[in-house]
Design an enzyme around this catalytic site. Structure first.
Site, short mmCIF file in Angstrom:
data_model
loop_
_atom_site.label_atom_id
_atom_site.label_comp_id
_atom_site.label_asym_id
_atom_site.label_seq_id
_atom_site.Cartn_x
_atom_site.Cartn_y
_atom_site.Cartn_z
N ASP A 235 0.84 -1.20 0.00
CA ASP A 235 0.00 0.00 0.00
C ASP A 235 0.88 1.26 0.00
O ASP A 235 1.86 1.34 0.75
CB ASP A 235 -0.86 -0.04 1.27
CG ASP A 235 -1.92 1.04 1.29
OD1 ASP A 235 -2.79 1.02 0.41
OD2 ASP A 235 -1.89 1.89 2.20
N GLU A 305 1.90 -0.60 -4.95
CA GLU A 305 0.91 0.42 -5.32
C GLU A 305 1.68 1.74 -5.39
O GLU A 305 1.89 2.41 -4.39
CB GLU A 305 -0.21 0.54 -4.30
CG GLU A 305 -1.30 1.50 -4.78
CD GLU A 305 -2.01 2.30 -3.67
OE1 GLU A 305 -3.08 2.83 -3.95
OE2 GLU A 305 -1.48 2.41 -2.56
C1 GLC Z 1 -4.19 3.05 -0.71
C2 GLC Z 1 -5.43 2.21 -0.64
C3 GLC Z 1 -6.57 3.05 -0.19
C4 GLC Z 1 -6.26 3.58 1.19
C5 GLC Z 1 -4.96 4.38 1.17
C6 GLC Z 1 -4.46 4.65 2.54
O1 GLC Z 1 -4.22 3.97 -1.71
O2 GLC Z 1 -5.65 1.61 -1.88
O3 GLC Z 1 -7.78 2.35 -0.18
O4 GLC Z 1 -7.30 4.41 1.62
O5 GLC Z 1 -3.94 3.66 0.53
O6 GLC Z 1 -3.98 3.48 3.13
#
Ligand code: GLC
Length: 569
Positions: A235, A305
């Site tokens: 994440d 991500e």
């Molecule tokens: C990422 C996740 C999202 C979350 C954010 C904070 O972007 O995909 O859903 O709110 O991180 O952890």
């Protein structure tokens, strides 16, 4: 011609495979199962409810794994199910080594892993290293310990600006709206330091310049690897390090059209994103994952991500000594346009060439408006969504599907009183309210004629945690199974067809010139043609036999909003 892979690269997999049966992982001989995998994202709250409380859970997922096997995916990625006050639905973790009682127990996690492996499915879990929950014992200790303490040094606590320190340390905005800083009250009751939260104020950012943080996350990785997970989705992978000195940032233009979405903010090239030091963390994690290379369970991976700005910046996360994959959000951000699709492909593939990594493709996830709706909604949006999916599945690399897209689900209009997303609450009274992410997270319809549509054993007519709309009965898994022309059967056919050539079609893609509104490419024996225009188009010369189309099968011409695959004899 562009290629994703230098054939001389040592990490190029052998084309020969073992496995390859529908629903099981087709693993190349070097064990790098992720290189061409189809990964299905399970949003844990909304996939399947095992106990009838209206919220999805781990036993619910386990009971529905046969659906994923029958769909023909290789792996599932499960969003966070760890102990959490659920302020950001699990992306606010209070204990990284336990399961929230809402979702089950550690033994339910073990059962899920065992059953998935039995069915030939790999399991990727979410790891949230940028921030913890404010209920995490570390943050509670930091609040109690006060300024200058080792406990505060695990987070980003800073003195404020202005004479009394009553101004935030810099101008950084939270991705969810408002300031990225909150001031604490010290134990003696006086206004004190500020802490950074790039997301909600209940999600304090960790200080990755403190070695204790890196050691803790190595231990968390090993905890889940030892339990048998096959990989991690990392994440906010591009956010861990913040530029030294925490300089002000350039803010997005307040007059620009549309809301300042998470995608827009997180994609900016700013002092809180994509700092060079972050790559050292992924080198360390690479070594941790490699420790499991000889495990009987097979090799492990991580996917970042990373909303980094350019294809080159994204590719830096998959250098041979870093992570195995990085999400390529440029495909998701592309408009319904042949030119844009071609551009994303021609920018993505060469960026990975130096590293021997395969690309990833994704159209929807739990943070964005579902693609059927983005493409116009209704029949038109669905036709385009199916066409974009077919074009995506023919490309080399790995495709990530988001739960419910195989049913053709659209974004749901969630009433203000039913909203739960922190980003909606933080922006709803501003000039640019975030449309919020609740609308893509509504629980899956599995069957029945009314809510909860067999989402769980709750009473007929009762609504799950986010209300399901009327009229979803024909979209349920049960209703679409075996129904000719249904989106579910289309996905099953497309995944089965992909499986027959995905590992042998090679990794080179040639974009074909088939007219201004046509996105067409050749990959080995496969030709994919997508008509993004408004009139039927002729097929490129020399296409082979039709394998599959996303709509009406082409006979000489391909209809608008349709894609088709052709294979050489
Ligand atoms: C990422 C996740 C999202 C979350 C954010 C904070 O972007 O995909 O859903 O709110 O991180 O952890």
């Amino acid at each position: 011609m562009v290629a994703v892979n230098d054939p001389s690269s040592p990490s190029t997999p052998s084309p020969s495979t073992s496995g390859g049966t529908p629903g099981g992982s087709a693993v190349p001989e070097d064990g790098a199962w992720w290189r061409h995998a189809v990964v299905y994202q399970v949003y844990v709250r909304s996939f399947a409810d095992g106990d009838g409380d209206g919220v999805g859970d781990l036993p619910g997922i386990t009971s529905r794994l046969p659906h994923l096997r029958d769909l023909g995916v290789d792996a599932l990625w499960i969003t966070p199910f760890y102990t959490s006050p659920q302020r950001d639905h699990g992306y606010d973790v209070a204990d990284y080594r336990d399961v929230d009682p809402l979702f089950g127990s550690l033994s339910d996690a073990d059962d899920l892993l065992a059953r998935a492996h039995e069915l030939g499915l790999k399991v990727i879990v979410d790891l949230v290293p940028n921030h913890t929950s404010d209920r995490h014992p570390w943050f509670q200790a930091a609040l109690a310990a006060g300024p200058g303490s080792p406990e505060r040094a695990r987070y980003m606590f800073v003195e404020g600006r202005g004479e009394d320190g009553d101004l935030p340390p810099n101008n950084w905005p939270s991705v969810f709206g408002g300031d990225a800083w909150t001031r604490v009250t010290e134990a003696d009751g006086t206004p004190g330091q500020w802490y950074l939260h790039l997301f909600d104020s209940t999600q304090p950012d960790l200080n990755w310049r403190n070695p204790e943080v890196g050691d803790e996350f190595e231990s968390v990785l090993r905890f889940w690897l030892d339990r048998g997970v096959d990989g991690f989705r990392v994440d906010v992978a591009h956010g861990l390090f913040k530029e030294e000195g925490l300089p002000d940032t350039e803010l997005p233009d307040p007059d620009a059209d549309g809301p300042a979405s998470m995608v827009e903010l997180a994609g900016l090239d700013e002092p809180m994103w994509d700092q060079p030091e972050v790559h050292e963390v992924y080198r360390r994690w690479h070594r941790v994952l490699a420790d499991y290379d000889d495990s009987p369970r097979g090799r492990r991976m991580a996917v970042a991500e990373s909303w980094a700005r350019t294809a080159e910046a994204i590719a830096r996360y998959v250098r041979p000594d870093e992570l195995q994959q990085s999400f390529n959000f440029h495909w998701l951000s592309a408009a319904w346009s042949a030119e844009e699709f071609a551009e994303v492909v021609t920018e993505t593939l060469p960026s990975l060439l130096p590293y021997g990594a395969t690309p990833t493709w994704v159209l929807s996830n739990h943070d964005v408006v579902r693609h059927v709706t983005r493409y116009g909604g209704g029949e038109l949006g669905l036709a385009r969504g199916r066409a974009a999916t077919l074009a995506m599945l023919g490309l080399p690399g790995s495709a990530y599907l988001y739960q419910g897209e195989e049913l053709g689900l659209e974004q749901v209009e969630v009433a203000p009183e039913d909203r739960t997303d922190p980003s909606w609450f933080r922006t709803k009274d501003t000039a640019k309210p975030d449309i919020g992410r609740d609308g893509c997270r509504v629980p899956i319809p599995w069957g029945d004629e009314e809510p909860p549509y067999a989402f769980g054993p709750a009473a007929a007519g009762s609504q799950p945690w986010l209300p399901q709309p009327d009229g979803w009965a024909p979209l349920s898994v049960a209703a679409q199974t075996g129904a000719v022309g249904s989106t579910l059967e289309f996905y099953r056919r497309a995944l089965a067809a992909r499986r027959t050539f995905a590992l042998t079609a090679g990794e080179e893609v040639e974009i074909l010139d088939a007219g201004a509104d046509v996105f067409a490419y050749r990959r080995g024996p496969l030709v994919c043609v997508l008509n993004a225009g408004s009139a039927p188009v002729g097929l490129p010369d020399g296409v082979g036999a039709l394998v599959l189309s996303s709509g009406v099968d082409p006979t000489g011409t391909l209809a608008p909003d349709t894609a088709a695959w052709f294979l050489d004899d």
